[in-house]
Design an enzyme around this catalytic site. Structure first.
Site, PDB file in Angstrom:
ATOM      1  CB  CYS A   7       5.806 -10.077  45.911  1.00 18.11           C
ATOM      2  SG  CYS A   7       6.632 -11.636  46.264  1.00 18.11           S
ATOM      3  CG  HIS A  46       8.637 -14.887  45.582  1.00 19.35           C
ATOM      4  ND1 HIS A  46       7.836 -14.392  44.579  1.00 19.35           N
ATOM      5  CD2 HIS A  46       9.568 -15.656  44.985  1.00 19.35           C
ATOM      6  CE1 HIS A  46       8.285 -14.834  43.421  1.00 19.35           C
ATOM      7  NE2 HIS A  46       9.339 -15.610  43.630  1.00 19.35           N
ATOM      8  CG  HIS A  96      -1.013 -18.654  41.013  1.00 20.30           C
ATOM      9  ND1 HIS A  96       0.274 -18.382  40.590  1.00 20.30           N
ATOM     10  CD2 HIS A  96      -1.697 -19.048  39.918  1.00 20.30           C
ATOM     11  CE1 HIS A  96       0.359 -18.615  39.291  1.00 20.30           C
ATOM     12  NE2 HIS A  96      -0.822 -19.032  38.857  1.00 20.30           N
TER      13      HIS A  96
HETATM   14  P1  AMP Z   1      -1.061 -19.177  35.830  1.00 25.98           P
HETATM   15  O1  AMP Z   1      -1.258 -19.174  34.327  1.00 25.98           O
HETATM   16  O2  AMP Z   1      -1.450 -20.463  36.499  1.00 25.98           O
HETATM   17  O3  AMP Z   1       0.324 -18.698  36.184  1.00 25.98           O
HETATM   18  O4  AMP Z   1      -2.096 -18.148  36.403  1.00 25.98           O
HETATM   19  C1  AMP Z   1      -1.831 -16.785  36.489  1.00 25.98           C
HETATM   20  C2  AMP Z   1      -3.169 -16.131  36.689  1.00 25.98           C
HETATM   21  O5  AMP Z   1      -2.956 -14.859  37.253  1.00 25.98           O
HETATM   22  C3  AMP Z   1      -3.950 -15.919  35.377  1.00 25.98           C
HETATM   23  O6  AMP Z   1      -5.210 -16.558  35.492  1.00 25.98           O
HETATM   24  C4  AMP Z   1      -4.066 -14.389  35.287  1.00 25.98           C
HETATM   25  O7  AMP Z   1      -5.302 -13.993  34.743  1.00 25.98           O
HETATM   26  C5  AMP Z   1      -3.903 -13.977  36.726  1.00 25.98           C
HETATM   27  N1  AMP Z   1      -3.355 -12.633  36.957  1.00 25.98           N
HETATM   28  C6  AMP Z   1      -2.262 -12.089  36.398  1.00 25.98           C
HETATM   29  N2  AMP Z   1      -2.049 -10.859  36.873  1.00 25.98           N
HETATM   30  C7  AMP Z   1      -3.042 -10.623  37.775  1.00 25.98           C
HETATM   31  C8  AMP Z   1      -3.383  -9.527  38.618  1.00 25.98           C
HETATM   32  N3  AMP Z   1      -2.670  -8.385  38.623  1.00 25.98           N
HETATM   33  N4  AMP Z   1      -4.461  -9.640  39.416  1.00 25.98           N
HETATM   34  C9  AMP Z   1      -5.202 -10.765  39.403  1.00 25.98           C
HETATM   35  N5  AMP Z   1      -4.932 -11.824  38.654  1.00 25.98           N
HETATM   36  C10 AMP Z   1      -3.874 -11.765  37.839  1.00 25.98           C
HETATM   37 ZN    ZN Z   2       6.245 -13.174  44.591  1.00 25.94          ZN
END
Ligand code: AMP
Ligand code: ZN
Length: 110
Positions: A7, A46, A96
């Site tokens: 968010c 969200h 995502h």
């Molecule tokens: P998931 O494991 O499917 O929830 O994916 C979460 C993804 O978000 C992981 O690949 C992380 O590397 C990525 N991630 C977490 N924090 C950030 C951030 N601040 N900016 C960009 N990617 C992020």
């Molecule tokens: Zn959110």
């Protein structure tokens, strides 16, 4: 929502470079890429996970977002992943779509 990191990214509270943005979604590079191309597409609104995604228009915006991002960046072959729930690898509870590309990808992923 509260202290949700995605968010904050979507609301530009955390500076982040978007590779794509429109009214409904934003896309940005994953901080810990698992391939030469690793992009996340998220809704500005969200929603915790795919299990909570009831808005069919937003579903379409997310999937169309993948199409628009890959088109914009000329990404031809790619994998799209949605992890839903801890055991499936979800770490950030703001839905995502991963776009992963730039190296051969094995199937099944394990
Ligand atoms: P998931 O494991 O499917 O929830 O994916 C979460 C993804 O978000 C992981 O690949 C992380 O590397 C990525 N991630 C977490 N924090 C950030 C951030 N601040 N900016 C960009 N990617 C992020
Ligand atoms: Zn959110």
């Amino acid at each position: 929502m509260g202290d949700c990191i995605f968010c904050k990214i979507a609301n530009k509270e955390i500076p982040s470079e978007f590779v794509y943005e429109n009214e409904h979604i934003v896309a940005f590079n994953d901080i810990n890429p698992t391939a030469p191309v690793h992009i996340l597409v998220i809704p500005k609104k969200h929603v915790e996970s795919l299990s909570e995604l009831e808005d069919k228009n937003l579903m379409a915006e997310l999937l169309d977002g993948v199409r628009l991002v890959t088109k914009k960046l000329n990404i031809k072959d790619y994998r799209t992943v949605i992890n839903t729930g801890k055991e499936a690898g979800q770490e950030v509870f703001h839905i995502h779509l991963h776009i992963i590309s730039g190296r051969p990808l094995k199937w099944p992923p394990g």
